[in-house]
Write a protein that holds these residues in place. Sequence first.
Motif, PDB file in Angstrom:
ATOM      1  N   ARG A 103     132.395  39.921 -25.942  1.00 52.11           N
ATOM      2  CA  ARG A 103     132.890  39.020 -24.897  1.00 52.11           C
ATOM      3  C   ARG A 103     134.306  39.442 -24.544  1.00 52.11           C
ATOM      4  N   ILE A 104     134.445  39.912 -23.333  1.00 48.20           N
ATOM      5  CA  ILE A 104     135.745  40.401 -22.897  1.00 48.20           C
ATOM      6  C   ILE A 104     136.318  39.460 -21.853  1.00 48.20           C
ATOM      7  N   ASP A 105     137.567  39.095 -22.044  1.00 47.35           N
ATOM      8  CA  ASP A 105     138.235  38.248 -21.068  1.00 47.35           C
ATOM      9  C   ASP A 105     139.251  39.099 -20.309  1.00 47.35           C
ATOM     10  N   GLU A 106     139.045  39.167 -19.005  1.00 46.54           N
ATOM     11  CA  GLU A 106     139.993  39.930 -18.198  1.00 46.54           C
ATOM     12  C   GLU A 106     140.765  38.981 -17.294  1.00 46.54           C
ATOM     13  N   CYS A 107     142.064  39.218 -17.221  1.00 44.88           N
ATOM     14  CA  CYS A 107     142.907  38.363 -16.393  1.00 44.88           C
ATOM     15  C   CYS A 107     142.656  38.655 -14.923  1.00 44.88           C
ATOM     16  N   SER A 108     142.566  37.586 -14.117  1.00 43.29           N
ATOM     17  CA  SER A 108     142.316  37.740 -12.691  1.00 43.29           C
ATOM     18  C   SER A 108     143.583  38.143 -11.936  1.00 43.29           C
ATOM     19  N   GLU A 109     144.710  38.097 -12.638  1.00 42.59           N
ATOM     20  CA  GLU A 109     145.978  38.402 -11.974  1.00 42.59           C
ATOM     21  C   GLU A 109     146.556  39.744 -12.452  1.00 42.59           C
ATOM     22  N   CYS A 110     146.909  39.834 -13.739  1.00 38.29           N
ATOM     23  CA  CYS A 110     147.590  41.045 -14.213  1.00 38.29           C
ATOM     24  C   CYS A 110     146.628  42.080 -14.784  1.00 38.29           C
ATOM     25  N   GLU A 111     145.320  41.731 -14.821  1.00 33.10           N
ATOM     26  CA  GLU A 111     144.263  42.625 -15.301  1.00 33.10           C
ATOM     27  C   GLU A 111     144.397  43.006 -16.770  1.00 33.10           C
ATOM     28  N   GLY A 112     145.106  42.185 -17.533  1.00 31.41           N
ATOM     29  CA  GLY A 112     145.139  42.366 -18.977  1.00 31.41           C
ATOM     30  C   GLY A 112     143.754  42.080 -19.540  1.00 31.41           C
ATOM     31  N   ILE A 113     143.424  42.762 -20.618  1.00 33.39           N
ATOM     32  CA  ILE A 113     142.112  42.577 -21.229  1.00 33.39           C
ATOM     33  C   ILE A 113     142.288  41.984 -22.620  1.00 33.39           C
ATOM     34  N   TRP A 114     141.600  40.885 -22.894  1.00 34.31           N
ATOM     35  CA  TRP A 114     141.739  40.194 -24.169  1.00 34.31           C
ATOM     36  C   TRP A 114     140.420  40.156 -24.911  1.00 34.31           C
ATOM     37  N   LEU A 115     140.503  40.389 -26.187  1.00 31.74           N
ATOM     38  CA  LEU A 115     139.309  40.364 -27.027  1.00 31.74           C
ATOM     39  C   LEU A 115     139.394  39.215 -28.014  1.00 31.74           C
ATOM     40  N   ASP A 116     138.238  38.668 -28.352  1.00 36.30           N
ATOM     41  CA  ASP A 116     138.198  37.611 -29.357  1.00 36.30           C
ATOM     42  C   ASP A 116     138.256  38.236 -30.752  1.00 36.30           C
ATOM     43  N   ALA A 117     138.449  37.378 -31.741  1.00 37.47           N
ATOM     44  CA  ALA A 117     138.548  37.832 -33.129  1.00 37.47           C
ATOM     45  C   ALA A 117     137.356  38.711 -33.498  1.00 37.47           C
ATOM     46  N   GLY A 118     137.644  39.838 -34.098  1.00 35.88           N
ATOM     47  CA  GLY A 118     136.593  40.715 -34.595  1.00 35.88           C
ATOM     48  C   GLY A 118     136.044  41.694 -33.569  1.00 35.88           C
ATOM     49  N   GLU A 119     136.361  41.458 -32.292  1.00 30.39           N
ATOM     50  CA  GLU A 119     135.790  42.302 -31.251  1.00 30.39           C
ATOM     51  C   GLU A 119     136.464  43.669 -31.136  1.00 30.39           C
ATOM     52  N   LEU A 120     137.705  43.725 -31.575  1.00 32.34           N
ATOM     53  CA  LEU A 120     138.413  45.012 -31.548  1.00 32.34           C
ATOM     54  C   LEU A 120     137.697  46.008 -32.456  1.00 32.34           C
ATOM     55  N   GLU A 121     137.252  45.510 -33.615  1.00 28.42           N
ATOM     56  CA  GLU A 121     136.511  46.361 -34.547  1.00 28.42           C
ATOM     57  C   GLU A 121     135.229  46.868 -33.903  1.00 28.42           C
ATOM     58  N   THR A 122     134.544  45.988 -33.172  1.00 28.29           N
ATOM     59  CA  THR A 122     133.303  46.367 -32.507  1.00 28.29           C
ATOM     60  C   THR A 122     133.570  47.434 -31.461  1.00 28.29           C
ATOM     61  N   VAL A 123     134.640  47.251 -30.698  1.00 29.89           N
ATOM     62  CA  VAL A 123     135.003  48.226 -29.666  1.00 29.89           C
ATOM     63  C   VAL A 123     135.367  49.552 -30.325  1.00 29.89           C
ATOM     64  N   ALA A 124     136.107  49.479 -31.437  1.00 27.44           N
ATOM     65  CA  ALA A 124     136.553  50.675 -32.139  1.00 27.44           C
ATOM     66  C   ALA A 124     135.373  51.482 -32.667  1.00 27.44           C
ATOM     67  N   LYS A 125     134.244  50.805 -32.918  1.00 29.34           N
ATOM     68  CA  LYS A 125     133.068  51.481 -33.463  1.00 29.34           C
ATOM     69  C   LYS A 125     132.237  52.180 -32.392  1.00 29.34           C
ATOM     70  N   LEU A 126     132.537  51.901 -31.115  1.00 26.99           N
ATOM     71  CA  LEU A 126     131.779  52.519 -30.027  1.00 26.99           C
ATOM     72  C   LEU A 126     132.006  54.031 -30.024  1.00 26.99           C
ATOM     73  N   GLU A 127     130.942  54.769 -29.690  1.00 30.27           N
ATOM     74  CA  GLU A 127     131.061  56.221 -29.536  1.00 30.27           C
ATOM     75  C   GLU A 127     131.989  56.494 -28.351  1.00 30.27           C
TER      76      GLU A 127
END
Length: 99
Positions: free
Chosen positions: A62-86
């Motif tokens: 679940r990725i939250d992207e800001c509608s204004e500054c386009e910052g991308i926020w991840l919920d707890a534990g999701e960074l690890e999931t992203v880091a595991k992507l090929e």
Amino acid sequence: MKPSEKEEEFFARMEFEKKKKIEEEKHKRLAEEEKERLKLLHYMQCPKCGMDLIEIDYKGIRIDECSECEGIWLDAGELETVAKLEKTGLDKFFSIFKK
Ligand SMILES: [Zn+2]
């Protein structure tokens, strides 16, 4: 010290402890109310600019992207999931946000 004085001191101490406990309960309740209030105030708002976040789902992340500054926020534990992507998965992941 007379025994009665000691007793008075004891009861004063008890009284203090009792009142302290009531105060502590009040603080705890206030802290919870404040947390609830802050959550209502900030939920799905960008932590940087305060604008609304847009939530999207990508491969269960679940990725939250800001509608204004386009910052991308991840919920707890999701960074690890992203880091595991090929590498290709990672490229695809970031391509979502490219215009
Ligand atoms: Zn923002």
